[in-house]
Design a protein around this motif. Structure first.
Motif, short mmCIF file in Angstrom:
data_model
loop_
_atom_site.label_atom_id
_atom_site.label_comp_id
_atom_site.label_asym_id
_atom_site.label_seq_id
_atom_site.Cartn_x
_atom_site.Cartn_y
_atom_site.Cartn_z
N SER A 234 38.64 -9.93 19.46
CA SER A 234 38.62 -8.65 20.17
C SER A 234 37.29 -8.43 20.88
CB SER A 234 38.92 -7.49 19.22
OG SER A 234 37.99 -7.44 18.16
N ASP A 235 36.18 -8.92 20.31
CA ASP A 235 34.88 -8.82 20.98
C ASP A 235 34.90 -9.61 22.29
OD1 ASP A 235 33.74 -7.25 19.05
OD2 ASP A 235 32.74 -8.90 18.01
N ILE A 236 35.49 -10.78 22.25
CA ILE A 236 35.57 -11.60 23.46
C ILE A 236 36.44 -10.92 24.50
CG2 ILE A 236 36.35 -13.83 24.37
CD1 ILE A 236 35.66 -14.97 21.55
N VAL A 237 37.58 -10.37 24.08
CA VAL A 237 38.47 -9.67 25.01
C VAL A 237 37.75 -8.49 25.65
CG1 VAL A 237 40.56 -8.25 25.17
CG2 VAL A 237 40.60 -10.39 23.88
N ARG A 238 37.01 -7.73 24.86
CA ARG A 238 36.32 -6.55 25.39
C ARG A 238 35.26 -6.90 26.42
NH1 ARG A 238 36.72 -4.89 19.82
NH2 ARG A 238 38.17 -3.13 19.63
N ARG A 239 34.60 -8.03 26.25
CA ARG A 239 33.50 -8.40 27.13
C ARG A 239 33.93 -9.32 28.28
NH1 ARG A 239 28.64 -7.01 25.13
NH2 ARG A 239 28.52 -6.47 22.91
#
Length: 255
Positions: A234-239
């Motif tokens: 989810s961190d990768i998706v957000r950034r």
């Protein structure tokens, strides 16, 4: 993004809205949202009622179907896609899922330089992202950068035998092996090793390369809560500045 990919492979786009509550009449919105894309690829719209994750999984059950979720747009599914709905879909889907985060602008796929960032950490758990990525990249005629974010090298005593191979070197060797695998599938790829926070470093690299996709594997049945990168998916998706192709490490065994 969905239309660019569909145009490239000659596929049909089905635009789905799951109504919660069922009396939410948004058919006019759905039709207007896709109107400007209908000349790009064959399009159909579908209104469903019930639990969003359940209905979307049912609608995308075909073996040649790729489900794409976006965080932009109206409230409802788009508002919570990085929460329980997307997490459940990634956890249960037998096929990879494409998730477009809040910064994920679609990069045109018409360019011959269309590129995918393939993320790995060198572990066996990350291995399933390679065949899934190879299939997807071959369909869209993408080139790849195999990216690993290496940890800082540990201090090693001169008395230690055999010497510990630096993390950077191990990462580079693993990435080179991954590139050889992709090359065997007819996909051009280059190995890249980065430093720093995984999600930030990957997103930055994707921005530099004008990547069309980032590919990432998640651990087992954890959905977006764990990734094979020392970070959360989810961190990768957000950034991410582009859509994220999320492959589960135990694909084919839904929970």
């Amino acid at each position: 993004m969905a239309y660019g990919a569909a145009e490239r492979v000659g596929a049909t786009v089905t635009v789905i809205r799951v109504r919660e509550p069922p009396n939410d009449d948004s058919s006019a919105y759905l039709e207007s949202a896709v109107q400007r894309f209908t000349d790009t690829a064959p399009t159909q719209t579908l209104m469903l009622d019930g639990p969003p994750a359940e209905r979307l999984l049912e609608a995308s059950a075909g073996s040649d179907t790729t489900l794409c979720l976006a965080t932009h747009g109206r409230s409802g599914l788009s508002r919570i896609v990085l929460g329980s709905v997307a997490d459940e879909i990634v956890r249960r889907s037998v096929r990879p899922v494409i998730v477009v985060g809040p910064r994920g602008a679609a990069t045109p796929l018409q360019s011959e330089r269309a590129r995918m960032i393939v993320c790995t950490d060198g572990s066996p758990a990350a291995a399933p992202v390679l065949p899934a990525t190879a299939e997807f990249a071959a369909e869209l005629d993408l080139t790849c950068s195999v990216v690993q974010v290496a940890a800082q090298d540990e201090d090693v005593s001169l008395d230690d035998l055999p010497p510990v191979r630096p993390h950077y070197e191990r990462a580079l060797l693993h990435n080179a092996d991954a590139c050889e695998y992709l090359a065997s599938m007819g996909i051009a790829a280059e190995p890249i090793v980065l430093r720093g926070d995984p999600a930030r470093a990957i997103a930055h690299r994707a921005t530099l390369e004008h990547a069309s996709f980032i590919a990432v594997a998640t651990h087992g049945r954890s959905g977006l809560t764990r990734a094979t990168l020392g970070s959360t998916a989810s961190d990768i998706v957000r950034r991410a500045p582009c859509p994220v192709f999320v492959a589960r490490t135990d694909q084919g065994h839904s929970s």
